[in-house]
Design a protein around this motif. Structure first.
Motif, short mmCIF file in Angstrom:
data_model
loop_
_atom_site.label_atom_id
_atom_site.label_comp_id
_atom_site.label_asym_id
_atom_site.label_seq_id
_atom_site.Cartn_x
_atom_site.Cartn_y
_atom_site.Cartn_z
N LYS A 227 14.71 24.22 59.53
CA LYS A 227 15.83 24.55 60.41
C LYS A 227 16.97 25.15 59.62
N VAL A 228 17.71 26.04 60.28
CA VAL A 228 19.04 26.43 59.81
C VAL A 228 20.00 25.95 60.88
N GLY A 229 20.91 25.05 60.49
CA GLY A 229 21.73 24.39 61.50
C GLY A 229 20.82 23.64 62.44
N ARG B 289 27.99 30.46 56.08
CA ARG B 289 27.70 29.18 55.43
C ARG B 289 26.63 28.50 56.28
N ILE B 290 25.49 28.15 55.67
CA ILE B 290 24.38 27.57 56.45
C ILE B 290 23.93 26.25 55.84
N THR B 291 23.35 25.40 56.68
CA THR B 291 22.68 24.19 56.19
C THR B 291 21.20 24.34 56.50
N LEU B 292 20.42 24.35 55.43
CA LEU B 292 18.96 24.45 55.52
C LEU B 292 18.39 23.03 55.54
N THR B 293 17.51 22.74 56.49
CA THR B 293 16.96 21.38 56.58
C THR B 293 15.44 21.42 56.75
N PHE B 294 14.74 20.61 55.94
CA PHE B 294 13.32 20.35 56.14
C PHE B 294 13.20 18.99 56.82
N THR C 214 7.22 32.02 53.45
CA THR C 214 8.51 32.71 53.37
C THR C 214 9.10 32.85 54.76
N LEU C 215 10.43 32.89 54.81
CA LEU C 215 11.16 33.05 56.06
C LEU C 215 12.29 34.05 55.81
N ASP C 216 12.49 34.96 56.73
CA ASP C 216 13.58 35.93 56.62
C ASP C 216 14.85 35.31 57.19
N LEU C 217 15.84 35.07 56.33
CA LEU C 217 17.11 34.49 56.77
C LEU C 217 18.22 35.54 56.76
N SER C 218 17.84 36.82 56.84
CA SER C 218 18.84 37.90 56.73
C SER C 218 19.90 37.81 57.83
N ARG C 219 19.54 37.22 58.97
CA ARG C 219 20.51 37.13 60.07
C ARG C 219 21.70 36.23 59.68
N LEU D 122 13.99 33.11 52.31
CA LEU D 122 13.66 31.75 51.91
C LEU D 122 12.18 31.71 51.53
N THR D 123 11.90 31.16 50.35
CA THR D 123 10.52 30.97 49.92
C THR D 123 10.34 29.51 49.53
N TYR D 124 9.26 28.91 49.98
CA TYR D 124 8.97 27.54 49.54
C TYR D 124 7.47 27.36 49.46
N TRP D 125 7.07 26.37 48.68
CA TRP D 125 5.65 26.03 48.54
C TRP D 125 5.44 24.70 49.25
#
Ligand SMILES: [Ca+2]
Ligand SMILES: [Ca+2]
Length: 408
Positions: free
Chosen positions: A349-351, A381-386, A371-376, A327-330
């Motif tokens: 958050k993931v979930g 199926r995931i829900t990404l939340t800011f 950046t965040l490593d979401l390889s796990r 995951l990459t964000y600015w």
């Protein structure tokens, strides 16, 4: 105007001194009284009138859902002009009347408390200013003046530009093809020179022909090499004539090991409406007061200076077979807090799992890439939340743009 507090004497006198010919020259009178109330709301005088239209359009663009200014009706200098038959409108954020619970739910702030608790009191100092509200008001005032005073001008000769398809997916070494089409949208046809930027090193973009007369089309070839890294690359296709237009073509270079290297999020740059983001999607837009990292739109979480929580979510499936997901964000954080204490917070958050927690103590000028490593989560199926959460005072803004989730 002077002498407003004793009964609109100045404005009454002035309007009374005008001839009917002079009155008819006044397109509209706008009143801007109380536009930085600390517990304020977003009110417009005669909100559904023609004169109010640009004021309402601007606040609508910020999803502020303005209401009629009933508290201020007939109380300020605009009333003298209104009585003389001159269209009037204006912004107000409220005075001594109290905010309803519905308004607090909509705008933040404290219900059952005055919009401006310091109205006509000694505490009404320059410290009693709602900078966010003032900014939104002043930008709307500028917008209104522009819409009323400046004639819309479009280029005499203009064209549009589009790429079909708008995306291409190839393995390293292969070429993607598409058609760039143009149309004359006003005036006469013109010569449009085509070019492309944003391609990774070694990838060439060619057009045949390299320039077209507007109305014509050109064959585009995007040639990768065996060394091109898998990934997703947004290319900007530019047409240059007497004016310049751009369109985006998204190139995906697939991996060859059972995992398709791709970018999973949709509308991560917030340029295409709000879909498929969910939550407080009113945070998405080309809001005045903050800038995009890319394009013109972004998501502005927080920034209210009162107790509030904003969330933005998107659900995606991270395909099985991939080795990693990143995951990459600015993110830009600015704050009015000065203590080195985390009063206003931001979470990724993931979930229900919090992966990153930031706050007003991380404020800095400009955007920072994170950046965040979401390889796990590969194969899930995931829900990404800011999530941005503010405390009762002193705004902190968490401004997000260009969010990607890249597999490889
Ligand atoms: Ca953007
Ligand atoms: Ca705060």
């Amino acid at each position: 105007m002077t002498d407003e507090e004793q009964g609109l004497n100045g404005s009454d006198f002035y309007v009374g001194s005008l001839s009917s010919a002079e009155r008819s020259k006044i397109k509209a009178y706008y009143n801007f009284d109380m536009i930085a109330s600390t517990n304020g709301g977003y009110f417009i005088n005669h909100v559904n009138s023609t004169a109010a239209q640009p004021m309402k359009a601007y606040w609508d663009s910020l999803n502020l859902q303005p209401e009629e200014n009933t508290e201020g009706a007939g109380r300020s200098d605009d009333y003298s002009f209104e009585q003389a038959g001159i269209p009037t409108s204006g912004y107000a954020m409220g005075a001594s009347a109290r905010k309803t619970s519905a308004q607090a739910a909509k705008w933040g702030g404290t219900a059952s408390r005055a919009y401006d608790p310091c109205y006509h009191q000694s505490c009404d100092t320059t410290g009693n200013i709602n900078a966010t509200g003032l900014n939104r008001s002043v930008d709307g005032i500028a917008y209104t003046l522009w819409k009323l005073a400046v004639t819309n001008s479009t280029p005499a000769n203009d064209f549009s530009l589009a790429t079909s398809p708008a995306t291409g997916s190839v393995e390293p070494g292969a070429s993607a093809t598409g058609t760039v089409s143009t149309a004359t949208t006003s005036g006469s046809a013109q010569t449009v020179q085509l070019s492309a930027t944003g391609a990774p090193v070694g990838v060439t973009v060619s057009f045949n022909p390299a320039s077209v007369t507007s109305g014509g089309s050109s064959a585009m070839t995007v040639a990768t090499t065996p060394a091109t890294a898998p990934g997703t690359y947004p290319l900007t296709i530019t047409g240059t004539g007497s004016v310049t237009h751009t369109t985006t073509y998204t190139l995906t270079v697939r991996g060859t090991g059972g995992c398709t290297a791709q970018q999973l999020l949709t509308n991560g740059g917030f340029e295409s409406g709000t879909t498929p983001w969910t939550g407080d999607t009113g945070t998405i837009g080309a809001h005045a007061g903050q800038s995009a990292h890319g394009g013109s739109r972004f998501a502005w979480l927080g920034g209210y200076g009162s107790s509030a929580t904003d969330t933005l979510s998107q659900s995606v499936t991270v395909p099985a077979g991939c080795a990693k997901a990143t995951l990459t964000y600015w993110l830009h954080i600015d704050t009015d807090e000065s203590d080195r204490v985390a009063y206003d917070t931001f979470q990724v958050k993931v979930g229900s799992t919090t992966l990153t927690a930031l706050s007003n103590t991380d404020a800095a000028s400009g955007y920072t890439q994170r950046t965040l490593d979401l390889s796990r989560y590969v194969g899930q199926r995931i829900t990404l939340t800011f999530t941005a959460t503010e405390d009762a005072s002193l705004q902190t803004s968490f401004v997000i743009d260009d969010v990607t989730l890249q597999t490889g």
